[in-house]
Motif scaffolding. Structure first.
Motif, PDB file in Angstrom:
ATOM      1  N   GLY A 141       0.765  -1.239   0.000  1.00  0.00           N
ATOM      2  CA  GLY A 141       0.000   0.000   0.000  1.00  0.00           C
ATOM      3  C   GLY A 141       0.794   1.285   0.000  1.00  0.00           C
ATOM      4  N   ALA A 142       2.105   1.212  -0.200  1.00  0.00           N
ATOM      5  CA  ALA A 142       2.900   2.440  -0.262  1.00  0.00           C
ATOM      6  C   ALA A 142       2.440   3.304  -1.435  1.00  0.00           C
ATOM      7  CB  ALA A 142       4.382   2.105  -0.417  1.00  0.00           C
ATOM      8  N   ASN A 143       2.487   4.615  -1.241  1.00  0.00           N
ATOM      9  CA  ASN A 143       2.018   5.556  -2.254  1.00  0.00           C
ATOM     10  C   ASN A 143       3.088   5.734  -3.330  1.00  0.00           C
ATOM     11  OD1 ASN A 143       1.053   7.768  -3.707  1.00  0.00           O
ATOM     12  ND2 ASN A 143       0.222   8.765  -1.897  1.00  0.00           N
ATOM     13  N   PRO A 144       2.783   5.466  -4.607  1.00  0.00           N
ATOM     14  CA  PRO A 144       3.797   5.640  -5.662  1.00  0.00           C
ATOM     15  C   PRO A 144       4.087   7.104  -5.971  1.00  0.00           C
ATOM     16  CG  PRO A 144       1.694   5.071  -6.637  1.00  0.00           C
ATOM     17  CD  PRO A 144       1.518   4.946  -5.152  1.00  0.00           C
ATOM     18  N   ASN A 145       3.189   8.008  -5.567  1.00  0.00           N
ATOM     19  CA  ASN A 145       3.371   9.438  -5.851  1.00  0.00           C
ATOM     20  C   ASN A 145       4.192  10.097  -4.746  1.00  0.00           C
ATOM     21  OD1 ASN A 145       1.779   9.725  -8.326  1.00  0.00           O
ATOM     22  ND2 ASN A 145       0.063   9.129  -7.012  1.00  0.00           N
ATOM     23  N   ASP A 146       5.418   9.652  -4.618  1.00  0.00           N
ATOM     24  CA  ASP A 146       6.288  10.093  -3.535  1.00  0.00           C
ATOM     25  C   ASP A 146       7.440  10.903  -4.133  1.00  0.00           C
ATOM     26  OD1 ASP A 146       8.154  10.347  -1.455  1.00  0.00           O
ATOM     27  OD2 ASP A 146       7.496   8.474  -0.531  1.00  0.00           O
ATOM     28  N   GLY A 147       7.337  12.224  -4.029  1.00  0.00           N
ATOM     29  CA  GLY A 147       8.351  13.082  -4.631  1.00  0.00           C
ATOM     30  C   GLY A 147       9.727  12.900  -4.039  1.00  0.00           C
ATOM     31  N   GLN A 148       9.820  12.561  -2.761  1.00  0.00           N
ATOM     32  CA  GLN A 148      11.136  12.369  -2.163  1.00  0.00           C
ATOM     33  C   GLN A 148      11.822  11.123  -2.712  1.00  0.00           C
ATOM     34  OE1 GLN A 148      12.648  14.593   0.074  1.00  0.00           O
ATOM     35  NE2 GLN A 148      14.419  13.376  -0.527  1.00  0.00           N
ATOM     36  N   ALA A 149      11.065  10.063  -2.913  1.00  0.00           N
ATOM     37  CA  ALA A 149      11.636   8.855  -3.513  1.00  0.00           C
ATOM     38  C   ALA A 149      12.149   9.148  -4.924  1.00  0.00           C
ATOM     39  CB  ALA A 149      10.592   7.743  -3.553  1.00  0.00           C
ATOM     40  N   LEU A 150      11.373   9.913  -5.697  1.00  0.00           N
ATOM     41  CA  LEU A 150      11.792  10.267  -7.046  1.00  0.00           C
ATOM     42  C   LEU A 150      13.063  11.100  -7.009  1.00  0.00           C
ATOM     43  CD1 LEU A 150       8.298  11.120  -8.524  1.00  0.00           C
ATOM     44  CD2 LEU A 150       9.735   9.183  -9.186  1.00  0.00           C
ATOM     45  N   TYR A 151      13.118  12.073  -6.125  1.00  0.00           N
ATOM     46  CA  TYR A 151      14.308  12.923  -6.010  1.00  0.00           C
ATOM     47  C   TYR A 151      15.542  12.099  -5.660  1.00  0.00           C
ATOM     48  CZ  TYR A 151      17.541  16.429  -4.195  1.00  0.00           C
ATOM     49  OH  TYR A 151      18.656  17.193  -3.962  1.00  0.00           O
ATOM     50  N   ASN A 152      15.382  11.172  -4.730  1.00  0.00           N
ATOM     51  CA  ASN A 152      16.523  10.387  -4.281  1.00  0.00           C
ATOM     52  C   ASN A 152      17.138   9.554  -5.401  1.00  0.00           C
ATOM     53  OD1 ASN A 152      16.042  11.393  -1.738  1.00  0.00           O
ATOM     54  ND2 ASN A 152      15.147   9.509  -0.922  1.00  0.00           N
ATOM     55  N   ARG A 153      16.346   9.212  -6.407  1.00  0.00           N
ATOM     56  CA  ARG A 153      16.829   8.326  -7.456  1.00  0.00           C
ATOM     57  C   ARG A 153      17.058   9.010  -8.812  1.00  0.00           C
ATOM     58  NH1 ARG A 153      16.146   2.803  -7.240  1.00  0.00           N
ATOM     59  NH2 ARG A 153      17.237   2.926  -9.233  1.00  0.00           N
ATOM     60  N   MET A 154      16.730  10.293  -8.946  1.00  0.00           N
ATOM     61  CA  MET A 154      16.721  10.878 -10.288  1.00  0.00           C
ATOM     62  C   MET A 154      18.113  11.218 -10.805  1.00  0.00           C
ATOM     63  SD  MET A 154      15.178  14.691  -9.693  1.00  0.00           S
ATOM     64  CE  MET A 154      16.155  16.018  -8.974  1.00  0.00           C
ATOM     65  N   PHE A 155      19.133  11.203  -9.950  1.00  0.00           N
ATOM     66  CA  PHE A 155      20.452  11.657 -10.379  1.00  0.00           C
ATOM     67  C   PHE A 155      21.191  10.611 -11.210  1.00  0.00           C
ATOM     68  CE2 PHE A 155      19.275  13.866  -6.515  1.00  0.00           C
ATOM     69  CZ  PHE A 155      19.413  15.184  -6.912  1.00  0.00           C
ATOM     70  N   GLY A 156      20.914   9.341 -10.978  1.00  0.00           N
ATOM     71  CA  GLY A 156      21.542   8.297 -11.782  1.00  0.00           C
ATOM     72  C   GLY A 156      20.752   8.000 -13.036  1.00  0.00           C
ATOM     73  N   ARG A 157      21.258   7.082 -13.845  1.00  0.00           N
ATOM     74  CA  ARG A 157      20.603   6.770 -15.117  1.00  0.00           C
ATOM     75  C   ARG A 157      19.768   5.491 -15.076  1.00  0.00           C
ATOM     76  NH1 ARG A 157      21.824   9.962 -19.287  1.00  0.00           N
ATOM     77  NH2 ARG A 157      23.486  11.478 -18.939  1.00  0.00           N
ATOM     78  N   ASP A 158      19.763   4.811 -13.943  1.00  0.00           N
ATOM     79  CA  ASP A 158      18.966   3.591 -13.795  1.00  0.00           C
ATOM     80  C   ASP A 158      17.508   3.975 -13.583  1.00  0.00           C
ATOM     81  OD1 ASP A 158      17.808   1.200 -13.165  1.00  0.00           O
ATOM     82  OD2 ASP A 158      19.322   0.607 -11.698  1.00  0.00           O
ATOM     83  N   ASP A 159      16.616   3.453 -14.420  1.00  0.00           N
ATOM     84  CA  ASP A 159      15.194   3.819 -14.349  1.00  0.00           C
ATOM     85  C   ASP A 159      14.304   2.708 -13.822  1.00  0.00           C
ATOM     86  OD1 ASP A 159      15.651   6.366 -15.356  1.00  0.00           O
ATOM     87  OD2 ASP A 159      15.477   5.703 -17.432  1.00  0.00           O
ATOM     88  N   ASP A 160      14.891   1.681 -13.182  1.00  0.00           N
ATOM     89  CA  ASP A 160      14.048   0.582 -12.714  1.00  0.00           C
ATOM     90  C   ASP A 160      13.051   1.052 -11.665  1.00  0.00           C
ATOM     91  OD1 ASP A 160      15.955   1.014 -10.750  1.00  0.00           O
ATOM     92  OD2 ASP A 160      16.436  -1.103 -10.440  1.00  0.00           O
ATOM     93  N   HIS A 161      13.457   2.003 -10.811  1.00  0.00           N
ATOM     94  CA  HIS A 161      12.543   2.534  -9.798  1.00  0.00           C
ATOM     95  C   HIS A 161      11.359   3.228 -10.456  1.00  0.00           C
ATOM     96  CE1 HIS A 161      14.656   6.122 -11.034  1.00  0.00           C
ATOM     97  NE2 HIS A 161      13.811   6.870 -10.345  1.00  0.00           N
ATOM     98  N   LEU A 162      11.636   3.966 -11.530  1.00  0.00           N
ATOM     99  CA  LEU A 162      10.588   4.737 -12.186  1.00  0.00           C
ATOM    100  C   LEU A 162       9.594   3.815 -12.874  1.00  0.00           C
ATOM    101  CD1 LEU A 162       9.773   7.650 -12.618  1.00  0.00           C
ATOM    102  CD2 LEU A 162      11.171   7.684 -14.693  1.00  0.00           C
ATOM    103  N   ALA A 163      10.106   2.771 -13.532  1.00  0.00           N
ATOM    104  CA  ALA A 163       9.215   1.807 -14.177  1.00  0.00           C
ATOM    105  C   ALA A 163       8.298   1.148 -13.157  1.00  0.00           C
ATOM    106  CB  ALA A 163      10.044   0.762 -14.918  1.00  0.00           C
ATOM    107  N   LEU A 164       8.845   0.826 -11.985  1.00  0.00           N
ATOM    108  CA  LEU A 164       8.033   0.197 -10.937  1.00  0.00           C
ATOM    109  C   LEU A 164       6.958   1.148 -10.415  1.00  0.00           C
ATOM    110  CD1 LEU A 164       7.604  -2.250  -9.051  1.00  0.00           C
ATOM    111  CD2 LEU A 164       9.201  -1.165  -7.463  1.00  0.00           C
ATOM    112  N   LEU A 165       7.351   2.388 -10.139  1.00  0.00           N
ATOM    113  CA  LEU A 165       6.387   3.350  -9.612  1.00  0.00           C
ATOM    114  C   LEU A 165       5.299   3.664 -10.638  1.00  0.00           C
ATOM    115  CD1 LEU A 165       8.828   5.775  -7.767  1.00  0.00           C
ATOM    116  CD2 LEU A 165       7.253   4.145  -6.722  1.00  0.00           C
ATOM    117  N   LEU A 166       5.678   3.735 -11.914  1.00  0.00           N
ATOM    118  CA  LEU A 166       4.671   3.961 -12.958  1.00  0.00           C
ATOM    119  C   LEU A 166       3.683   2.803 -13.023  1.00  0.00           C
ATOM    120  CD1 LEU A 166       6.982   5.419 -15.750  1.00  0.00           C
ATOM    121  CD2 LEU A 166       5.147   6.659 -14.555  1.00  0.00           C
ATOM    122  N   GLU A 167       4.193   1.594 -12.865  1.00  0.00           N
ATOM    123  CA  GLU A 167       3.329   0.413 -12.889  1.00  0.00           C
ATOM    124  C   GLU A 167       2.288   0.470 -11.778  1.00  0.00           C
ATOM    125  OE1 GLU A 167       3.755  -4.401 -12.061  1.00  0.00           O
ATOM    126  OE2 GLU A 167       5.538  -3.224 -12.572  1.00  0.00           O
TER     127      GLU A 167
END
Length: 254
Positions: free
Chosen positions: A4-30
């Protein structure tokens, strides 16, 4: 996420946006990133934040500026990011890509349906400079001889941005046009704030060719940045680079 974690978490996105790995983003979009209005931080912080849809725009803007083109494609294709939406700061994604010379991102945006951009002459000159388009720059200046002063006023750190993109031809053209090689700015966001110079950026990246070019164009190796009070040589030493043109690293530095 399944708990039940909320995928619309701006802090999680910020923490991961500096690298080029997008696996976190694909998961959150799903799991629903960008859909609905619910996000967890407004109630926790007691402030009204931008909401779920705005998170996609922030991610898209960052990806465009930092040449994370696989992320641009993912956000447009799988995330439903609006190719003609308005980003933080008021520009559309295609305006942002065009003004700052991000040609691959611009291609992806047009393929996704983005239209325009409708730029004024000042931004068209900046856009030409950022991709080292001499014919377009010359034509603009023939039509508007006063344009350089307006462009320098709006985009004072253009040479820093070209340096951050690693585009030596753009650095040369912008310097010829009259942009200040020693202007302070920042490359992470499309705003003007006096952080560091192009020489700091090149030295920190270990790009000796750009360091040599900038010094030849009049870059001052003694200028200190406004965040850490450090010279370009300090930046090179901090990031583990030895750039002979800047002289030996300061005493006590690795």
């Amino acid at each position: 996420m399944e708990a039940g974690a909320n995928p619309n978490d701006g802090q999680a996105l910020y923490n991961r946006m500096f690298g080029r790995d997008d696996d976190h983003l694909a998961l959150l979009l799903e799991y629903g990133l960008g859909r609905g209005d619910r996000e967890p931080w407004s109630s926790r912080l007691g402030v009204e934040l931008e909401g779920a849809a705005g998170l996609l725009g922030d991610q898209l803007g960052w990806a465009i500026l930092h040449d994370h083109n696989a992320r641009v494609a993912l956000l447009l294709r799988g995330g439903g990011a609006a190719p003609d939406g308005q980003l933080r700061g008021g520009r559309t994604p295609l305006e942002l890509a065009t003004v700052y010379g991000k040609t691959e991102a611009a291609r992806l945006l047009r393929a996704a349906g983005a239209t325009g951009p409708d730029l004024d002459a000042v931004d068209r000159l900046m856009a030409a400079g950022m991709i080292a388009d001499r014919p377009t720059a010359a034509a603009l200046l023939d039509e508007h001889p006063e344009l350089v002063a307006a462009a320098v006023a709006r985009h004072p750190s253009a040479i820093l941005r070209a340096t951050g993109a690693g585009n030596a031809d753009a650095v040369r053209l912008l310097a010829e046009l009259g942009f200040d090689v020693n202007a302070l700015g920042r490359t992470d966001l499309p705003i003007e704030e006096p952080w560091e110079t192009a020489l700091h950026e090149a030295a920190g990246a270990g790009n000796g060719d750009l360091v040599t070019l900038l010094l030849g164009l009049g870059a001052d190796p003694t200028v200190r940045d406004n965040r850490f009070g450090s010279t370009p040589a300090d930046w090179a030493a901090h990031f583990g680079h030895s750039i002979s043109e800047l002289g030996p690293p300061p005493r006590g530095r690795a």
